[in-house]
Design an enzyme around this catalytic site. Structure first.
Site, short mmCIF file in Angstrom:
data_model
loop_
_atom_site.label_atom_id
_atom_site.label_comp_id
_atom_site.label_asym_id
_atom_site.label_seq_id
_atom_site.Cartn_x
_atom_site.Cartn_y
_atom_site.Cartn_z
N ARG A 221 0.84 -1.20 -0.05
CA ARG A 221 0.04 0.06 0.15
C ARG A 221 0.88 1.20 0.03
O ARG A 221 1.91 1.28 0.52
CB ARG A 221 -0.79 0.12 1.34
N HIS A 269 -0.85 0.25 -9.71
CA HIS A 269 -1.56 -0.70 -8.78
C HIS A 269 -2.09 -1.92 -9.72
O HIS A 269 -3.39 -1.91 -9.63
CB HIS A 269 -2.76 0.07 -8.06
P1 NAP Z 1 -1.91 -11.39 4.71
O1 NAP Z 1 -1.94 -12.88 4.43
O2 NAP Z 1 -2.77 -11.16 5.98
O3 NAP Z 1 -0.43 -11.22 5.36
C1 NAP Z 1 0.13 -10.26 5.91
C2 NAP Z 1 1.46 -10.53 6.42
O4 NAP Z 1 2.02 -9.63 7.21
C3 NAP Z 1 1.51 -11.70 7.68
O5 NAP Z 1 2.74 -12.54 7.55
C4 NAP Z 1 1.58 -10.96 8.79
O6 NAP Z 1 2.11 -11.55 10.05
C5 NAP Z 1 2.52 -9.76 8.26
N1 NAP Z 1 2.19 -8.62 9.32
C6 NAP Z 1 1.12 -8.12 9.70
N2 NAP Z 1 1.36 -6.95 10.46
C7 NAP Z 1 2.76 -6.93 10.91
C8 NAP Z 1 3.48 -5.97 11.66
N3 NAP Z 1 3.28 -5.12 12.44
N4 NAP Z 1 4.90 -6.75 11.74
C9 NAP Z 1 5.46 -7.56 10.87
N5 NAP Z 1 4.52 -8.47 10.08
C10 NAP Z 1 3.35 -8.02 9.93
O7 NAP Z 1 -1.92 -10.35 3.53
P2 NAP Z 1 -1.81 -10.86 2.01
O8 NAP Z 1 -2.81 -11.58 1.49
O9 NAP Z 1 -0.27 -11.51 1.88
O10 NAP Z 1 -1.68 -9.28 1.35
C11 NAP Z 1 -0.88 -8.43 1.90
C12 NAP Z 1 -1.05 -6.99 1.24
O11 NAP Z 1 -0.82 -7.01 -0.23
C13 NAP Z 1 -2.73 -6.74 1.36
O12 NAP Z 1 -2.85 -6.06 2.52
C14 NAP Z 1 -2.63 -5.41 0.38
O13 NAP Z 1 -2.50 -4.31 0.96
C15 NAP Z 1 -1.56 -5.85 -0.62
N6 NAP Z 1 -1.84 -6.10 -1.86
C16 NAP Z 1 -1.61 -5.53 -2.83
C17 NAP Z 1 -1.95 -5.73 -4.35
C18 NAP Z 1 -1.33 -5.13 -5.38
O14 NAP Z 1 -1.89 -5.17 -6.69
N7 NAP Z 1 -0.48 -4.14 -5.29
C19 NAP Z 1 -2.76 -6.81 -4.49
C20 NAP Z 1 -3.14 -7.59 -3.47
C21 NAP Z 1 -2.63 -7.32 -2.27
P3 NAP Z 1 1.63 -12.93 10.49
O15 NAP Z 1 1.77 -13.97 9.40
O16 NAP Z 1 2.35 -12.89 11.81
O17 NAP Z 1 -0.01 -12.55 10.67
C1 GLV Z 2 -5.08 -4.99 -4.22
O1 GLV Z 2 -4.76 -4.31 -3.73
C2 GLV Z 2 -5.57 -5.85 -3.17
O2 GLV Z 2 -5.67 -5.68 -1.94
O3 GLV Z 2 -6.38 -7.13 -3.47
#
Ligand code: NAP
Ligand code: GLV
Length: 306
Positions: A221, A269
């Site tokens: 983000r 994005h």
């Molecule tokens: P997720 O499964 O919820 O994984 C989040 C990870 O971050 C987990 O490993 C979590 O730790 C860790 N985390 C959270 N808070 C933390 C902190 N304070 N310190 C250290 N580690 C922390 O999320 P995801 O599905 O992988 O997605 C991640 C992010 O990618 C989304 O929230 C979104 O903003 C972004 N995204 C971007 C796009 C794009 O097109 N650019 C697309 C999709 C998603 P734990 O494992 O210990 O819980």
């Molecule tokens: C994209 O940014 C998502 O959070 O899926």
């Protein structure tokens, strides 16, 4: 069941078409609408809700983000605390994100933008390249998938998460090991969610703990990044470059220095965009669980904010 879809940026058509094939779905409304919404039980959302939506949904039982992130829903005062919120965890989303980051990493490692510029001016310059250590911040659905694939591709990989993970061949760190994690990250990939603890995390202090000439890939983000600190670190040579897919303000304003900075590459994005046909399978699975009074998949922990 009646469903309301609210997405200010995506075409609702594939969602409506896909969801309406299910026998569980009686009616689908698309926001904004003057329809009677008093029987809506499920709300699917991408981007912040307009104010006044929830008060029109007295029977609401479940909200799902239509993406992986839920920052557009967290802290919205109109959402009652007892309504479960889920998000999209989907193989296509993980695969697309991994492929995007690998693309950015390879382009950086192999100096592709310089080779392309050299081609234009007919310059033959066999620029060298070296193995890279990659640090992945966030080892969840996306970061965990990425870290494992990078390892298979031969990169030295370390990962950072809130709770300590164990991933084959990946050096894992929790919050107590942040500085050591950063010291290994010649390329830093951010895949954290936005929460009160991670907002502005990509700042001057963090950059100072990276190896000199490190490269940043921010695909999570825009609010993770203190933009001025990145510009300063690039101009001072502390960082050698950055690939940015997300921004504090989207679309990126014309006045942003990122558009023309020679060390910055940007994409709008698009690193990983939800595939409706695949995500709909998860939404329908959760709909079935809801109807049967069972626990929903990929429920957000409101306390943690993700
Ligand atoms: P997720 O499964 O919820 O994984 C989040 C990870 O971050 C987990 O490993 C979590 O730790 C860790 N985390 C959270 N808070 C933390 C902190 N304070 N310190 C250290 N580690 C922390 O999320 P995801 O599905 O992988 O997605 C991640 C992010 O990618 C989304 O929230 C979104 O903003 C972004 N995204 C971007 C796009 C794009 O097109 N650019 C697309 C999709 C998603 P734990 O494992 O210990 O819980
Ligand atoms: C994209 O940014 C998502 O959070 O899926």
């Amino acid at each position: 069941m009646e469903i309301l879809i609210s997405s200010s940026v995506w075409d609702p058509k594939p969602w409506v078409e896909g969801l309406s094939k299910s026998e569980l779905v009686d009616k689908i409304h698309v926001w904004p609408t003057d329809n009677d919404l008093s029987n809506v039980e499920a709300l699917f959302v991408w981007k912040p809700l307009d104010s006044g939506v929830i008060e029109r949904l007295p029977k609401l039982k479940w909200i799902s983000s239509l993406g992986a992130g839920v920052d557009h829903l967290m802290g919205d005062p109109q959402i009652p605390a007892d309504i479960p919120i889920t998000r999209i965890v989907d193989p296509f989303l993980a695969q697309d994100m991994t492929n995007y980051v690998i693309m950015g990493l390879m382009m950086y490692q192999r100096s592709i933008s310089t080779h392309l510029a050299n081609q234009k001016s007919k310059v033959w310059d066999r620029i060298g390249y070296k193995p890279l250590k990659v640090g992945v911040m966030g080892l969840g659905a996306l970061g965990g998938h990425l870290a494992e694939r990078l390892k298979i591709l031969g990169f030295e990989v370390c990962g950072y998460s809130r709770t300590l993970k164990s991933l084959d061949g990946v050096a894992c760190f929790d919050q107590s090991g942040l500085d050591e994690f950063l010291s290994h990250s010649e390329v830093l990939v951010n895949l954290l969610p936005i929460t009160n603890h991670t907002i502005d995390i990509l700042n001057a202090c963090l950059f100072s703990k990276l190896p000199d000439s490190a490269y940043l890939i921010n695909v999570a983000r825009g609010n993770h990044l203190v933009e001025k600190d990145l510009i300063d670190a690039l101009n001072a040579g502390k960082l050698s470059g950055a690939l940015l897919d997300v921004f504090r303000e989207e679309p990126l304003p014309e006045k942003s220095p990122f558009w023309e900075h020679p060390k910055v590459s940007i994409t709008p994005h698009v690193a990983s965009v939800t595939t409706p046909s695949s995500a709909i399978k998860l939404l329908l699975k959760n709909l079935d669980l809801l109807v049967n009074g069972k626990e929903l998949l990929h429920r957000v922990n409101i306390q943690n904010g993700y």
